[in-house]
Design a protein around this motif. Sequence first.
Motif, PDB file in Angstrom:
ATOM      1  N   ALA B 149      46.986 129.422  32.846  1.00  0.00           N
ATOM      2  CA  ALA B 149      45.754 128.661  32.136  1.00  0.00           C
ATOM      3  C   ALA B 149      46.319 128.248  30.644  1.00  0.00           C
ATOM      4  CB  ALA B 149      44.793 129.875  31.946  1.00  0.00           C
ATOM      5  N   GLN B 150      47.133 128.927  30.045  1.00  0.00           N
ATOM      6  CA  GLN B 150      47.629 128.528  28.791  1.00  0.00           C
ATOM      7  C   GLN B 150      48.522 127.235  28.772  1.00  0.00           C
ATOM      8  OE1 GLN B 150      48.411 131.673  25.601  1.00  0.00           O
ATOM      9  NE2 GLN B 150      47.914 132.953  27.179  1.00  0.00           N
ATOM     10  N   SER B 151      49.256 127.158  29.852  1.00  0.00           N
ATOM     11  CA  SER B 151      50.074 125.852  30.110  1.00  0.00           C
ATOM     12  C   SER B 151      49.156 124.781  30.346  1.00  0.00           C
ATOM     13  CB  SER B 151      51.229 126.132  31.000  1.00  0.00           C
ATOM     14  OG  SER B 151      50.659 126.430  32.302  1.00  0.00           O
ATOM     15  N   GLN B 153      46.058 124.482  29.537  1.00  0.00           N
ATOM     16  CA  GLN B 153      45.270 123.949  28.257  1.00  0.00           C
ATOM     17  C   GLN B 153      46.422 123.119  27.396  1.00  0.00           C
ATOM     18  OE1 GLN B 153      41.763 124.778  27.781  1.00  0.00           O
ATOM     19  NE2 GLN B 153      42.092 126.716  26.884  1.00  0.00           N
ATOM     20  N   ARG B 154      47.204 123.553  27.157  1.00  0.00           N
ATOM     21  CA  ARG B 154      48.206 122.815  26.399  1.00  0.00           C
ATOM     22  C   ARG B 154      48.751 121.550  27.046  1.00  0.00           C
ATOM     23  NH1 ARG B 154      49.474 123.369  20.854  1.00  0.00           N
ATOM     24  NH2 ARG B 154      51.008 121.782  20.572  1.00  0.00           N
ATOM     25  N   HIS B 157      46.003 119.158  26.631  1.00  0.00           N
ATOM     26  CA  HIS B 157      45.746 118.956  25.086  1.00  0.00           C
ATOM     27  C   HIS B 157      46.779 117.726  24.641  1.00  0.00           C
ATOM     28  CE1 HIS B 157      45.120 119.457  20.825  1.00  0.00           C
ATOM     29  NE2 HIS B 157      46.520 119.450  20.746  1.00  0.00           N
ATOM     30  N   PRO B 203      40.888 127.320  31.683  1.00  0.00           N
ATOM     31  CA  PRO B 203      40.201 126.665  32.447  1.00  0.00           C
ATOM     32  C   PRO B 203      40.657 126.553  33.749  1.00  0.00           C
ATOM     33  CG  PRO B 203      41.893 125.214  31.485  1.00  0.00           C
ATOM     34  CD  PRO B 203      41.988 126.582  30.969  1.00  0.00           C
TER      35      PRO B 203
END
Lengths: 134, 387
Positions: B149-151, B153-154, B157, B203
Amino acid sequence: MEPYTQPFWEELEDGTVLIHACESCERRFFPPSPVCPHCQATDVEWVETTGCGKLFSFTRTHATAAAFADELVVGTVELDDGPKLLAPIDEPYSALEIGAPVRIEPTEYTADHDRGWLEDYPFFTARKLEETDA
Amino acid sequence: MTGAVTPTVVGVGTVPNGTHSVPERDLALTVLRDALDEAPIELGAVDGLYMPAPRPWTQQGFFSTYLLRVLGLDVSQSLEISTGGTSGGHAFHTAVSDIREGRVETALVLAVERNSTIDTTGPYFEYILKSFDAEFESPIGMTVPAAYAQSMQRYVHEHGLDRDDLAEIVVKNRKNGAENPEGLFDDAPARDEVLDARPVADPIRLFDCPAPCDGAAAILLTGTEEPSPSGITVTGTGFHHEPTHFLMGPDADPTELPAVGQAVDSALDRADNAIDDIDVFEPYAPFPHIEAMITEELGLAERGQGVDACLAGRTAPDGEIPISPSGGCLGRGHPPMVTPLLNYIEAVRQLRKTAATQISDAERVLTTAEHGHLNGVTAAVFAGGCD
């Protein structure tokens, strides 16, 4: 022999976040280890940081292991000194954005998860800083 | 090829992904029997056994040794390996290497996994927790989706993407998977259904995740000094591991997947191919943004335009770079120990022209497997099947 990372947890109790610096390549890294992961040198030393950095990314889980609340806000913090680390975030998910200034701070560990020899030490969390604090 | 002997696939066997109530032993023996039915060899010819270590919750431990006793096989090489999602890849690569080097003549690569026997809301998470840094990360309560999820999100972005567009990769793979009779799903959700599914780790939502299930697969390999054009050969293998562990490591950037690029480069070099020679791609892409990033890493799209490749139809079965016509991890269901073998078997079927979603004129197929957050990657090129 005492655990190599013990100084990190000892200092964290007083609110200080320690990382490592390599005297050979001058890079900084985390987690602390007797070998520099950038150049494999062993002449490394403990250095203090402010604990301040920026939120590189973040998420909110909705299910995880039974020892934890289902909803956890977690993120990757890029310290001003360079290294990144994963951290719980003590803020609502909706209040976060990438690039937000944060600081790593000690916090009481309350999850029913076995941390072994670290049982009596605090853990850490990331808290948002106001722009004026950053 | 630099070796005198070319590894050749002579038989494959699978069971449908789903829920199987029989012991892992019976799944293993079923896929082995089916692979032998296709192969011009007897079981006694097998002199190498290679398999991922079954998951720790499997009732039968010491599985490869147990299996050799059950089969009465006397082998020169055996391997039972545990490296997460690349376990099947490493087992297969070791079999390929042993055949190239003449250490074995007939290799059996086999994988079996049942996830229906474990509660995915409790013990499974406890097991996954140990994959992270036990001192600094496991106590947070990390999960695999929480890393991806963090990858995602990044990645969204950094490239200014519309996160909702990633749903189209899920829709494409679920459509492909619904056509696969061995897949877990009979239907495919629409874009809105993907975006409205329950959140797992924001997300990331439910259909963005690969669904754990039971599965099993077997592949029989022999060595051929002069392979015929109609034979299915393994022409290249490659591996790479970055100095990273999930999202962390020196200079780690979770929006790029350098281990994919380097493993694939090695496999293509060995096969004496360029990426443009590949007709079908069967990557191990457990989340939609990972498929987009793999597309970019392979040079099939510019950085940040991997999603556009899907939106433009380029990665569809009738597109110029078909990705996961089998459905892949997202569309087919995902027993991680078995998934690498399912990718290889899809490659074999594409080259035999018997795939459920057949890519016309398929002559070369590239497959990958990965572990962690694509920290370690295996890649294999298959060729042949020409009339």
